[in-house]
Design a protein around this motif. Structure first.
Motif, PDB file in Angstrom:
ATOM      1  N   GLN A   1      27.491  23.621  -4.836  1.00  0.00           N
ATOM      2  CA  GLN A   1      27.129  22.391  -5.513  1.00  0.00           C
ATOM      3  C   GLN A   1      26.625  22.728  -6.903  1.00  0.00           C
ATOM      4  O   GLN A   1      25.984  23.745  -7.114  1.00  0.00           O
ATOM      5  CB  GLN A   1      26.051  21.653  -4.732  1.00  0.00           C
ATOM      6  CG  GLN A   1      26.520  21.190  -3.372  1.00  0.00           C
ATOM      7  CD  GLN A   1      25.412  20.498  -2.608  1.00  0.00           C
ATOM      8  OE1 GLN A   1      24.272  20.520  -2.982  1.00  0.00           O
ATOM      9  NE2 GLN A   1      25.787  19.869  -1.521  1.00  0.00           N
ATOM     10  N   HIS A   2      26.922  21.845  -7.836  1.00  0.00           N
ATOM     11  CA  HIS A   2      26.442  22.024  -9.195  1.00  0.00           C
ATOM     12  C   HIS A   2      25.035  21.456  -9.313  1.00  0.00           C
ATOM     13  O   HIS A   2      24.499  20.898  -8.375  1.00  0.00           O
ATOM     14  CB  HIS A   2      27.391  21.327 -10.183  1.00  0.00           C
ATOM     15  CG  HIS A   2      28.757  21.949 -10.202  1.00  0.00           C
ATOM     16  ND1 HIS A   2      29.862  21.286  -9.753  1.00  0.00           N
ATOM     17  CD2 HIS A   2      29.171  23.170 -10.594  1.00  0.00           C
ATOM     18  CE1 HIS A   2      30.914  22.070  -9.882  1.00  0.00           C
ATOM     19  NE2 HIS A   2      30.518  23.224 -10.376  1.00  0.00           N
ATOM     20  N   GLY A   3      24.470  21.557 -10.515  1.00  0.00           N
ATOM     21  CA  GLY A   3      23.102  21.086 -10.734  1.00  0.00           C
ATOM     22  C   GLY A   3      22.936  19.612 -10.452  1.00  0.00           C
ATOM     23  O   GLY A   3      23.837  18.823 -10.680  1.00  0.00           O
ATOM     24  N   VAL A   4      21.793  19.265  -9.960  1.00  0.00           N
ATOM     25  CA  VAL A   4      21.475  17.877  -9.669  1.00  0.00           C
ATOM     26  C   VAL A   4      20.740  17.300 -10.867  1.00  0.00           C
ATOM     27  O   VAL A   4      19.795  17.892 -11.357  1.00  0.00           O
ATOM     28  CB  VAL A   4      20.610  17.772  -8.385  1.00  0.00           C
ATOM     29  CG1 VAL A   4      20.223  16.346  -8.122  1.00  0.00           C
ATOM     30  CG2 VAL A   4      21.355  18.345  -7.201  1.00  0.00           C
ATOM     31  N   GLY A   5      21.193  16.143 -11.359  1.00  0.00           N
ATOM     32  CA  GLY A   5      20.558  15.482 -12.497  1.00  0.00           C
ATOM     33  C   GLY A   5      19.260  14.818 -12.070  1.00  0.00           C
ATOM     34  O   GLY A   5      18.732  15.079 -11.009  1.00  0.00           O
ATOM     35  N   ALA A   6      18.770  13.917 -12.901  1.00  0.00           N
ATOM     36  CA  ALA A   6      17.503  13.219 -12.644  1.00  0.00           C
ATOM     37  C   ALA A   6      17.626  12.391 -11.366  1.00  0.00           C
ATOM     38  O   ALA A   6      18.113  11.284 -11.385  1.00  0.00           O
ATOM     39  CB  ALA A   6      17.145  12.338 -13.829  1.00  0.00           C
ATOM     40  N   GLY A   7      17.214  12.962 -10.255  1.00  0.00           N
ATOM     41  CA  GLY A   7      17.209  12.221  -9.006  1.00  0.00           C
ATOM     42  C   GLY A   7      18.506  12.273  -8.229  1.00  0.00           C
ATOM     43  O   GLY A   7      18.624  11.643  -7.195  1.00  0.00           O
ATOM     44  N   GLY A   8      19.514  13.006  -8.673  1.00  0.00           N
ATOM     45  CA  GLY A   8      20.768  13.090  -7.938  1.00  0.00           C
ATOM     46  C   GLY A   8      21.890  13.659  -8.777  1.00  0.00           C
ATOM     47  O   GLY A   8      21.685  14.089  -9.901  1.00  0.00           O
ATOM     48  N   PHE A   9      23.086  13.664  -8.198  1.00  0.00           N
ATOM     49  CA  PHE A   9      24.270  14.088  -8.932  1.00  0.00           C
ATOM     50  C   PHE A   9      24.675  12.968  -9.882  1.00  0.00           C
ATOM     51  O   PHE A   9      24.490  11.789  -9.575  1.00  0.00           O
ATOM     52  CB  PHE A   9      25.414  14.386  -7.969  1.00  0.00           C
ATOM     53  CG  PHE A   9      25.176  15.599  -7.117  1.00  0.00           C
ATOM     54  CD1 PHE A   9      25.442  16.863  -7.607  1.00  0.00           C
ATOM     55  CD2 PHE A   9      24.678  15.476  -5.834  1.00  0.00           C
ATOM     56  CE1 PHE A   9      25.222  17.986  -6.834  1.00  0.00           C
ATOM     57  CE2 PHE A   9      24.451  16.593  -5.044  1.00  0.00           C
ATOM     58  CZ  PHE A   9      24.726  17.853  -5.546  1.00  0.00           C
ATOM     59  N   VAL A  10      25.274  13.315 -10.993  1.00  0.00           N
ATOM     60  CA  VAL A  10      25.716  12.315 -11.973  1.00  0.00           C
ATOM     61  C   VAL A  10      27.097  11.809 -11.568  1.00  0.00           C
ATOM     62  O   VAL A  10      27.963  12.592 -11.155  1.00  0.00           O
ATOM     63  CB  VAL A  10      25.741  12.926 -13.389  1.00  0.00           C
ATOM     64  CG1 VAL A  10      26.260  11.923 -14.406  1.00  0.00           C
ATOM     65  CG2 VAL A  10      24.342  13.400 -13.785  1.00  0.00           C
ATOM     66  N   ALA A  11      27.324  10.502 -11.675  1.00  0.00           N
ATOM     67  CA  ALA A  11      28.605   9.891 -11.323  1.00  0.00           C
ATOM     68  C   ALA A  11      29.752  10.643 -11.993  1.00  0.00           C
ATOM     69  O   ALA A  11      29.697  10.946 -13.177  1.00  0.00           O
ATOM     70  CB  ALA A  11      28.621   8.418 -11.734  1.00  0.00           C
ATOM     71  N   GLY A  12      30.774  10.967 -11.202  1.00  0.00           N
ATOM     72  CA  GLY A  12      31.938  11.677 -11.705  1.00  0.00           C
ATOM     73  C   GLY A  12      31.817  13.190 -11.652  1.00  0.00           C
ATOM     74  O   GLY A  12      32.783  13.901 -11.924  1.00  0.00           O
ATOM     75  N   GLU A  13      30.629  13.688 -11.282  1.00  0.00           N
ATOM     76  CA  GLU A  13      30.428  15.137 -11.209  1.00  0.00           C
ATOM     77  C   GLU A  13      31.155  15.704  -9.988  1.00  0.00           C
ATOM     78  O   GLU A  13      31.194  15.097  -8.921  1.00  0.00           O
ATOM     79  CB  GLU A  13      28.929  15.443 -11.111  1.00  0.00           C
ATOM     80  CG  GLU A  13      28.600  16.909 -11.139  1.00  0.00           C
ATOM     81  CD  GLU A  13      27.108  17.195 -11.195  1.00  0.00           C
ATOM     82  OE1 GLU A  13      26.753  18.365 -11.295  1.00  0.00           O
ATOM     83  OE2 GLU A  13      26.305  16.245 -11.129  1.00  0.00           O
ATOM     84  N   HIS A  14      31.737  16.881 -10.170  1.00  0.00           N
ATOM     85  CA  HIS A  14      32.458  17.560  -9.095  1.00  0.00           C
ATOM     86  C   HIS A  14      31.431  18.158  -8.123  1.00  0.00           C
ATOM     87  O   HIS A  14      30.546  18.896  -8.537  1.00  0.00           O
ATOM     88  CB  HIS A  14      33.338  18.660  -9.695  1.00  0.00           C
ATOM     89  CG  HIS A  14      34.238  19.302  -8.711  1.00  0.00           C
ATOM     90  ND1 HIS A  14      35.437  18.755  -8.347  1.00  0.00           N
ATOM     91  CD2 HIS A  14      34.096  20.443  -7.995  1.00  0.00           C
ATOM     92  CE1 HIS A  14      36.010  19.538  -7.450  1.00  0.00           C
ATOM     93  NE2 HIS A  14      35.214  20.573  -7.224  1.00  0.00           N
ATOM     94  N   ILE A  15      31.558  17.828  -6.843  1.00  0.00           N
ATOM     95  CA  ILE A  15      30.636  18.305  -5.817  1.00  0.00           C
ATOM     96  C   ILE A  15      31.431  19.086  -4.777  1.00  0.00           C
ATOM     97  O   ILE A  15      32.513  18.657  -4.354  1.00  0.00           O
ATOM     98  CB  ILE A  15      29.899  17.134  -5.138  1.00  0.00           C
ATOM     99  CG1 ILE A  15      29.064  16.381  -6.165  1.00  0.00           C
ATOM    100  CG2 ILE A  15      29.036  17.627  -3.978  1.00  0.00           C
ATOM    101  CD1 ILE A  15      28.441  15.111  -5.636  1.00  0.00           C
ATOM    102  N   ILE A  16      30.903  20.233  -4.375  1.00  0.00           N
ATOM    103  CA  ILE A  16      31.530  21.040  -3.332  1.00  0.00           C
ATOM    104  C   ILE A  16      30.532  21.202  -2.186  1.00  0.00           C
ATOM    105  O   ILE A  16      29.389  21.603  -2.396  1.00  0.00           O
ATOM    106  CB  ILE A  16      31.947  22.423  -3.868  1.00  0.00           C
ATOM    107  CG1 ILE A  16      33.001  22.258  -4.957  1.00  0.00           C
ATOM    108  CG2 ILE A  16      32.468  23.297  -2.734  1.00  0.00           C
ATOM    109  CD1 ILE A  16      33.366  23.547  -5.666  1.00  0.00           C
ATOM    110  N   ILE A  17      30.983  20.880  -0.981  1.00  0.00           N
ATOM    111  CA  ILE A  17      30.181  21.078   0.230  1.00  0.00           C
ATOM    112  C   ILE A  17      30.846  22.227   0.982  1.00  0.00           C
ATOM    113  O   ILE A  17      32.071  22.257   1.130  1.00  0.00           O
ATOM    114  CB  ILE A  17      30.142  19.793   1.090  1.00  0.00           C
ATOM    115  CG1 ILE A  17      29.499  18.663   0.288  1.00  0.00           C
ATOM    116  CG2 ILE A  17      29.388  20.041   2.397  1.00  0.00           C
ATOM    117  CD1 ILE A  17      29.593  17.308   0.948  1.00  0.00           C
TER     118      ILE A  17
END
Length: 168
Positions: A1-17
């Protein structure tokens, strides 16, 4: 997973589980084809699940990856199942927050009455990201200018993604 923004992932951000498959003794193992599945529950979807692309093996036996790019703000839930049963640690929940405002998506709301001389006329600017999510925070620079003799415009950040502009 990439860095989490202010309170969560930013819309459109690539997430890997990265789920891991193990046998009953705890050893890394390979899932039979099609046995490992992933579904995605979007915010406010009332429990409806989207089937995600099958997890792909990455990094050796037992290591898999599920990739997604959520664009809707809110709490997302990903269910990982092996042979129809939730694996340990599933479901995975995460929050997605709106991205940067998109000028073309932002909009203004003005009162239904006409502006009166020397009386503040309230206009509300609502900031929206490129995916249609209303921003849930302030801190963005919003400028307003009133033209005319003795005209003025004052901007108030409401800290919720809206800005009040009083034009006098």
């Amino acid at each position: 997973q990439h860095g989490v923004g202010a309170g969560g992932f930013v819309a459109g951000e690539h997430i890997i589980i990265k789920p891991q498959v193990r046998d009953r003794f705890g050893n890394m193992s390979t899932a039979p084809d099609g046995a490992l599945t992933a579904t995605h529950e979007l915010p406010d979807s009332e429990g409806q699940l989207l089937q995600l692309e099958a997890p792909k093996m990455r990094g050796g036996i037992g290591s898999y990856e599920v990739s997604l790019e959520p664009v809707k703000a809110g709490v997302h839930v990903v269910h990982l199942r092996l042979g129809g049963e939730e694996i340990s640690g599933s479901p995975v929940s995460f929050k997605v927050v709106p991205g940067a405002p998109s000028v073309s998506k932002c909009y203004i709301t003005k009162p239904s009455h006409q502006a009166l001389e020397k009386v503040p006329y309230p206009i509300v600017v609502t900031l929206v990201d490129k995916y249609g999510n209303q921003l849930d925070r302030g801190g963005v620079r919003v400028d307003a200018k009133a033209l005319g003799a003795a005209a003025s415009a004052q901007v108030e950040d409401r800290k919720d993604g809206t800005y009040l502009i009083n034009v006098t």
